[in-house]
Design a protein around this motif. Structure first.
Motif, PDB file in Angstrom:
ATOM      1  N   VAL A 151       0.862  -1.174   0.000  1.00  0.00           N
ATOM      2  CA  VAL A 151       0.000   0.000   0.000  1.00  0.00           C
ATOM      3  C   VAL A 151       0.901   1.227   0.000  1.00  0.00           C
ATOM      4  O   VAL A 151       1.749   1.384   0.877  1.00  0.00           O
ATOM      5  N   ARG A 152       0.718   2.066  -0.999  1.00  0.00           N
ATOM      6  CA  ARG A 152       1.506   3.299  -1.106  1.00  0.00           C
ATOM      7  C   ARG A 152       0.541   4.477  -1.146  1.00  0.00           C
ATOM      8  O   ARG A 152      -0.565   4.359  -1.673  1.00  0.00           O
ATOM      9  N   THR A 153       0.973   5.594  -0.613  1.00  0.00           N
ATOM     10  CA  THR A 153       0.095   6.753  -0.545  1.00  0.00           C
ATOM     11  C   THR A 153       0.772   7.992  -1.122  1.00  0.00           C
ATOM     12  O   THR A 153       1.997   8.067  -1.202  1.00  0.00           O
ATOM     13  N   ASP A 154      -0.060   8.941  -1.498  1.00  0.00           N
ATOM     14  CA  ASP A 154       0.417  10.225  -1.993  1.00  0.00           C
ATOM     15  C   ASP A 154      -0.669  11.250  -1.718  1.00  0.00           C
ATOM     16  O   ASP A 154      -1.813  10.896  -1.448  1.00  0.00           O
ATOM     17  N   THR A 155      -0.299  12.507  -1.789  1.00  0.00           N
ATOM     18  CA  THR A 155      -1.255  13.603  -1.655  1.00  0.00           C
ATOM     19  C   THR A 155      -1.279  14.327  -2.990  1.00  0.00           C
ATOM     20  O   THR A 155      -0.229  14.718  -3.507  1.00  0.00           O
ATOM     21  N   CYS A 156      -2.477  14.483  -3.544  1.00  0.00           N
ATOM     22  CA  CYS A 156      -2.626  15.047  -4.880  1.00  0.00           C
ATOM     23  C   CYS A 156      -3.645  16.182  -4.857  1.00  0.00           C
ATOM     24  O   CYS A 156      -4.388  16.341  -3.891  1.00  0.00           O
ATOM     25  N   SER A 157      -3.686  16.941  -5.953  1.00  0.00           N
ATOM     26  CA  SER A 157      -4.564  18.110  -5.974  1.00  0.00           C
ATOM     27  C   SER A 157      -5.650  18.068  -7.039  1.00  0.00           C
ATOM     28  O   SER A 157      -6.591  18.853  -6.975  1.00  0.00           O
ATOM     29  N   ASP A 158      -5.554  17.164  -8.015  1.00  0.00           N
ATOM     30  CA  ASP A 158      -6.503  17.238  -9.121  1.00  0.00           C
ATOM     31  C   ASP A 158      -6.661  15.892  -9.815  1.00  0.00           C
ATOM     32  O   ASP A 158      -5.874  14.971  -9.615  1.00  0.00           O
ATOM     33  N   ILE A 159      -7.688  15.813 -10.643  1.00  0.00           N
ATOM     34  CA  ILE A 159      -7.881  14.698 -11.561  1.00  0.00           C
ATOM     35  C   ILE A 159      -7.931  15.289 -12.954  1.00  0.00           C
ATOM     36  O   ILE A 159      -8.672  16.246 -13.206  1.00  0.00           O
ATOM     37  N   THR A 160      -7.123  14.743 -13.848  1.00  0.00           N
ATOM     38  CA  THR A 160      -7.083  15.243 -15.219  1.00  0.00           C
ATOM     39  C   THR A 160      -7.722  14.234 -16.151  1.00  0.00           C
ATOM     40  O   THR A 160      -7.787  13.041 -15.850  1.00  0.00           O
ATOM     41  N   SER A 161      -8.188  14.731 -17.292  1.00  0.00           N
ATOM     42  CA  SER A 161      -8.744  13.860 -18.325  1.00  0.00           C
ATOM     43  C   SER A 161      -8.109  14.223 -19.653  1.00  0.00           C
ATOM     44  O   SER A 161      -7.774  15.381 -19.904  1.00  0.00           O
ATOM     45  N   GLU A 162      -7.954  13.213 -20.480  1.00  0.00           N
ATOM     46  CA  GLU A 162      -7.321  13.397 -21.777  1.00  0.00           C
ATOM     47  C   GLU A 162      -7.955  12.412 -22.754  1.00  0.00           C
ATOM     48  O   GLU A 162      -8.179  11.246 -22.405  1.00  0.00           O
ATOM     49  N   LYS A 163      -8.244  12.863 -23.956  1.00  0.00           N
ATOM     50  CA  LYS A 163      -8.813  11.985 -24.971  1.00  0.00           C
ATOM     51  C   LYS A 163      -7.668  11.259 -25.673  1.00  0.00           C
ATOM     52  O   LYS A 163      -6.702  11.873 -26.104  1.00  0.00           O
ATOM     53  N   ASN A 164      -7.773   9.911 -25.794  1.00  0.00           N
ATOM     54  CA  ASN A 164      -6.725   9.150 -26.472  1.00  0.00           C
ATOM     55  C   ASN A 164      -7.077   8.953 -27.950  1.00  0.00           C
ATOM     56  O   ASN A 164      -8.126   9.405 -28.419  1.00  0.00           O
ATOM     57  N   ALA A 165      -6.209   8.277 -28.682  1.00  0.00           N
ATOM     58  CA  ALA A 165      -6.375   8.080 -30.124  1.00  0.00           C
ATOM     59  C   ALA A 165      -7.633   7.270 -30.462  1.00  0.00           C
ATOM     60  O   ALA A 165      -8.176   7.407 -31.565  1.00  0.00           O
ATOM     61  N   GLN A 166      -8.104   6.445 -29.536  1.00  0.00           N
ATOM     62  CA  GLN A 166      -9.315   5.643 -29.752  1.00  0.00           C
ATOM     63  C   GLN A 166     -10.589   6.410 -29.406  1.00  0.00           C
ATOM     64  O   GLN A 166     -11.675   5.861 -29.484  1.00  0.00           O
ATOM     65  N   GLY A 167     -10.451   7.655 -29.003  1.00  0.00           N
ATOM     66  CA  GLY A 167     -11.609   8.467 -28.638  1.00  0.00           C
ATOM     67  C   GLY A 167     -12.084   8.270 -27.210  1.00  0.00           C
ATOM     68  O   GLY A 167     -13.119   8.795 -26.819  1.00  0.00           O
ATOM     69  N   GLU A 168     -11.344   7.519 -26.410  1.00  0.00           N
ATOM     70  CA  GLU A 168     -11.703   7.298 -25.015  1.00  0.00           C
ATOM     71  C   GLU A 168     -11.183   8.459 -24.171  1.00  0.00           C
ATOM     72  O   GLU A 168     -10.178   9.079 -24.509  1.00  0.00           O
ATOM     73  N   ILE A 169     -11.854   8.698 -23.054  1.00  0.00           N
ATOM     74  CA  ILE A 169     -11.385   9.690 -22.094  1.00  0.00           C
ATOM     75  C   ILE A 169     -10.621   8.944 -21.001  1.00  0.00           C
ATOM     76  O   ILE A 169     -11.154   8.028 -20.374  1.00  0.00           O
ATOM     77  N   VAL A 170      -9.367   9.329 -20.803  1.00  0.00           N
ATOM     78  CA  VAL A 170      -8.490   8.692 -19.816  1.00  0.00           C
ATOM     79  C   VAL A 170      -8.350   9.636 -18.625  1.00  0.00           C
ATOM     80  O   VAL A 170      -7.958  10.789 -18.782  1.00  0.00           O
ATOM     81  N   TYR A 171      -8.700   9.131 -17.434  1.00  0.00           N
ATOM     82  CA  TYR A 171      -8.621   9.917 -16.201  1.00  0.00           C
ATOM     83  C   TYR A 171      -7.416   9.480 -15.377  1.00  0.00           C
ATOM     84  O   TYR A 171      -7.160   8.283 -15.209  1.00  0.00           O
ATOM     85  N   SER A 172      -6.693  10.456 -14.865  1.00  0.00           N
ATOM     86  CA  SER A 172      -5.543  10.203 -13.998  1.00  0.00           C
ATOM     87  C   SER A 172      -5.571  11.197 -12.849  1.00  0.00           C
ATOM     88  O   SER A 172      -6.132  12.282 -12.965  1.00  0.00           O
ATOM     89  N   TYR A 199      -0.821   6.238 -11.265  1.00  0.00           N
ATOM     90  CA  TYR A 199      -1.689   7.413 -11.117  1.00  0.00           C
ATOM     91  C   TYR A 199      -2.850   7.388 -12.111  1.00  0.00           C
ATOM     92  O   TYR A 199      -3.705   8.252 -12.075  1.00  0.00           O
ATOM     93  N   TYR A 200      -2.884   6.392 -12.981  1.00  0.00           N
ATOM     94  CA  TYR A 200      -3.994   6.193 -13.906  1.00  0.00           C
ATOM     95  C   TYR A 200      -5.197   5.696 -13.107  1.00  0.00           C
ATOM     96  O   TYR A 200      -5.072   4.829 -12.242  1.00  0.00           O
ATOM     97  N   LEU A 201      -6.387   6.247 -13.384  1.00  0.00           N
ATOM     98  CA  LEU A 201      -7.589   5.810 -12.669  1.00  0.00           C
ATOM     99  C   LEU A 201      -8.482   4.930 -13.529  1.00  0.00           C
ATOM    100  O   LEU A 201      -8.808   3.815 -13.150  1.00  0.00           O
ATOM    101  N   LEU A 202      -8.928   5.443 -14.678  1.00  0.00           N
ATOM    102  CA  LEU A 202      -9.817   4.665 -15.543  1.00  0.00           C
ATOM    103  C   LEU A 202      -9.944   5.352 -16.896  1.00  0.00           C
ATOM    104  O   LEU A 202      -9.514   6.488 -17.072  1.00  0.00           O
ATOM    105  N   ARG A 203     -10.574   4.633 -17.840  1.00  0.00           N
ATOM    106  CA  ARG A 203     -10.884   5.227 -19.131  1.00  0.00           C
ATOM    107  C   ARG A 203     -12.300   4.831 -19.513  1.00  0.00           C
ATOM    108  O   ARG A 203     -12.776   3.755 -19.149  1.00  0.00           O
ATOM    109  N   THR A 204     -12.948   5.721 -20.248  1.00  0.00           N
ATOM    110  CA  THR A 204     -14.334   5.496 -20.646  1.00  0.00           C
ATOM    111  C   THR A 204     -14.593   6.133 -21.997  1.00  0.00           C
ATOM    112  O   THR A 204     -13.866   7.046 -22.402  1.00  0.00           O
ATOM    113  N   THR A 205     -15.620   5.672 -22.669  1.00  0.00           N
ATOM    114  CA  THR A 205     -15.991   6.254 -23.960  1.00  0.00           C
ATOM    115  C   THR A 205     -16.966   7.412 -23.776  1.00  0.00           C
ATOM    116  O   THR A 205     -17.268   8.121 -24.712  1.00  0.00           O
ATOM    117  N   LYS A 206     -17.461   7.573 -22.571  1.00  0.00           N
ATOM    118  CA  LYS A 206     -18.446   8.617 -22.283  1.00  0.00           C
ATOM    119  C   LYS A 206     -17.807   9.973 -22.202  1.00  0.00           C
ATOM    120  O   LYS A 206     -16.748  10.190 -21.720  1.00  0.00           O
TER     121      LYS A 206
END
Length: 154
Positions: A113-134, A147-154
């Motif tokens: 188990v590793r921890t960190d303190t962060c300030s934001d969640i970013t999203s970026e559209k990839n080449a497949q048109g998915e939104i990648v959240y980190s 630091y990757y969270l998930l990706r979705t087509t929505k």
């Protein structure tokens, strides 16, 4: 009698040393594993073929924008089916991020188990048109944390 006392004392010292070794990443207790079906029913955000409980993730993003405290768990699974838990707890200004790979049977010496303190969640559209959240703006930028969270087509 003196030999038995020394033997018992030596055993206790060795047990204490052995029990404490390798715990440098485990200052936060690990989560017990559970199936993807149970994760979905618990309200975890789970990405298998699709993203389950995406509405909870979107609400977390909204609460982040409005500085409202909230917490979520993003649960993913290895190819072998072992859970990886990503806990995000927002206190109104910062996100406490916990990355738990302790149930990964094939993770080798990198599990824990590793921890960190962060300030934001970013999203970026990839080449497949998915939104990648980190998760971003983190203080440690630990290479053993994903630091990757998930990706979705929505």
């Amino acid at each position: 009698m003196k030999k038995i006392s020394i033997l018992i004392l030596s055993f206790l010292i060795l047990t204490g040393i052995w029990g404490c070794s390798g715990n440098e990443v485990n200052s936060v207790s690990k989560s017990e594993p559970y199936t993807s079906e149970e994760a979905i029913s618990r309200g975890d955000i789970v990405s298998i073929e699709k993203v389950y409980n995406l509405d909870k993730f979107e609400q977390f993003i909204t609460n982040l924008s409005s500085k409202k405290a909230d917490s979520i768990r993003v649960t993913s699974y290895t190819d072998e089916g072992d859970p990886i838990f990503k806990d995000l707890k927002f206190n109104g200004s910062l996100i406490s991020y916990s990355y738990d790979t302790s149930n990964d049977e094939f993770g080798g010496s990198n599990t824990g188990v590793r921890t960190d303190t962060c300030s934001d969640i970013t999203s970026e559209k990839n080449a497949q048109g998915e939104i990648v959240y980190s998760i971003s703006g983190c203080t440690n930028k630990n290479p053993k944390i994903d630091y990757y969270l998930l990706r979705t087509t929505k």
